[in-house]
Design an enzyme around this catalytic site. Sequence first.
Site, short mmCIF file in Angstrom:
data_model
loop_
_atom_site.label_atom_id
_atom_site.label_comp_id
_atom_site.label_asym_id
_atom_site.label_seq_id
_atom_site.Cartn_x
_atom_site.Cartn_y
_atom_site.Cartn_z
N ASP A 170 0.77 -1.24 0.00
CA ASP A 170 0.00 0.00 0.00
C ASP A 170 0.81 1.30 0.00
O ASP A 170 0.58 2.18 -0.80
CB ASP A 170 -0.94 0.04 1.20
N GLU A 405 2.00 -9.33 11.57
CA GLU A 405 1.77 -8.94 10.17
C GLU A 405 3.11 -8.62 9.49
O GLU A 405 3.35 -9.01 8.35
CB GLU A 405 0.83 -7.74 10.14
C1 DGY Z 1 -5.73 -1.80 4.46
O1 DGY Z 1 -6.86 -1.49 4.84
O2 DGY Z 1 -4.70 -1.34 4.98
C2 DGY Z 1 -5.56 -2.81 3.42
O3 DGY Z 1 -4.21 -3.05 3.16
C3 DGY Z 1 -6.26 -2.47 2.14
O4 DGY Z 1 -6.17 -3.57 1.30
#
Ligand code: DGY
Length: 439
Positions: A170, A405
């Site tokens: 992201d 994560e």
């Molecule tokens: C988030 O909400 O951070 C997710 O990575 C979107 O896919």
Amino acid sequence: MISRAQRVLRLNDAGEFIKPSPRQYPHQWNWDSAFIALGLAHFDLPRAIAEVRGLLRAQWRDGMVPHIVYPTGPSDYFPPPAFWQTQNLPHAGPIPSSALTQPPILTTVVRMFSERTHQQSNGNATDYVLRFTHYAFPHLLAWHRWLHTARDADGTGLPCLIHPWESGMDNSPLWANALDHITPAILPPFKRRDMIHVAADERPLAPDYERFVYLIDLGRRLCWEPRVLLEQMPFLIQDVLFCSILHRADEDLRTLAVALGEPTAEIDGWLARTRAVFDARFWNEARGLYLDYDVRSQTPIDVNACGTFAPLFAGLASPEQAARLVAEHFDNLAEYAPSADSCFRLPSAAKNERGYAPRRYWCGPVWIHINWMIAEGLRRYGFDAQADALERDSLALIAESGFREYYDPRDGRGCGADDFSWSAALTLEMLLGSRSDPA
Ligand code: DGY
């Protein structure tokens, strides 16, 4: 570790799908589900298959497999299903979902468990997986076709991403320049929910997040119509990681096609076309790196991030390119190799990259699924010692900090969500899986 990993996957089982983590991500995510299915297949094959079927049920009529699926309706996650405004679109799917996609690692996973069941030559399981493969194949084929055509902006067949979330990475420094050129003139009202369960300094910065929302708003105003999106979205990127995963998935789709007696000509065409254009588009001879490409500005993105190693996973690098990636980057103390101030590989952005931030989501932390793919790629080229080292680091991080994560490469501290499903699933794969032979 095996029983703890299984427990995490059971804990996150929401019935219809497995949540990536209990609180931070309460819906079904595309590439998460694929990695989760790979891990599940080690102890509950029917559940693994149900996971994949659940994801494919959400496929859009035009072939796209969405990146978030909301089978159980809204939660405290933002964006909620209604935010995407897909309800009345003729090309959307039957289940509420996002309107973006994610890297198609699913095909590789389907191939892996179909071949493994076959090798174990257990009659009932083989029939069962064969029936599932017959079901999955046309869905996967339609998705690949959509990626190579509906997202092809320049005739290369290399898909364009229209939003950073499609890369899965992201807030990578890869997108900094493209996002800087976007001014979110009008933003719909929204409230971030991603910092309720995770510390703010481990999540994307506000200007990035505003652009994420701005791009969603723009997409929905364009009715998520692929042709119009290619013409108008200000974020239009060909990403090395995504294109490499797709190429590997094309190879695996071809293997499935042969096993099922399906024609391969269309897939062969995609494979050949990608091979023909990949280097010219992504390889930077001076730096010995693969660089992403900004299709909007028609310039390479001169940022060194973990996706540069992904062509190894796809078999797209020549032996010489692979040797340079390893010697000049993977083993480089200033970039990715352990050094005095950073003990664990592989940082998701090179340590000497301007946007490097070792705890902030995709700006530097170590991710277990990236390590797994790169280790597979290193093995493909005979760099077994490097692959083993990467796998050792992944297992050490998990042993010390749990199924998180992502992890701070400096000291291995866990970051982001906890009880993270793909970290658990890939632990099972690393400890129990046989090495996958690419096609
Ligand atoms: C988030 O909400 O951070 C997710 O990575 C979107 O896919």
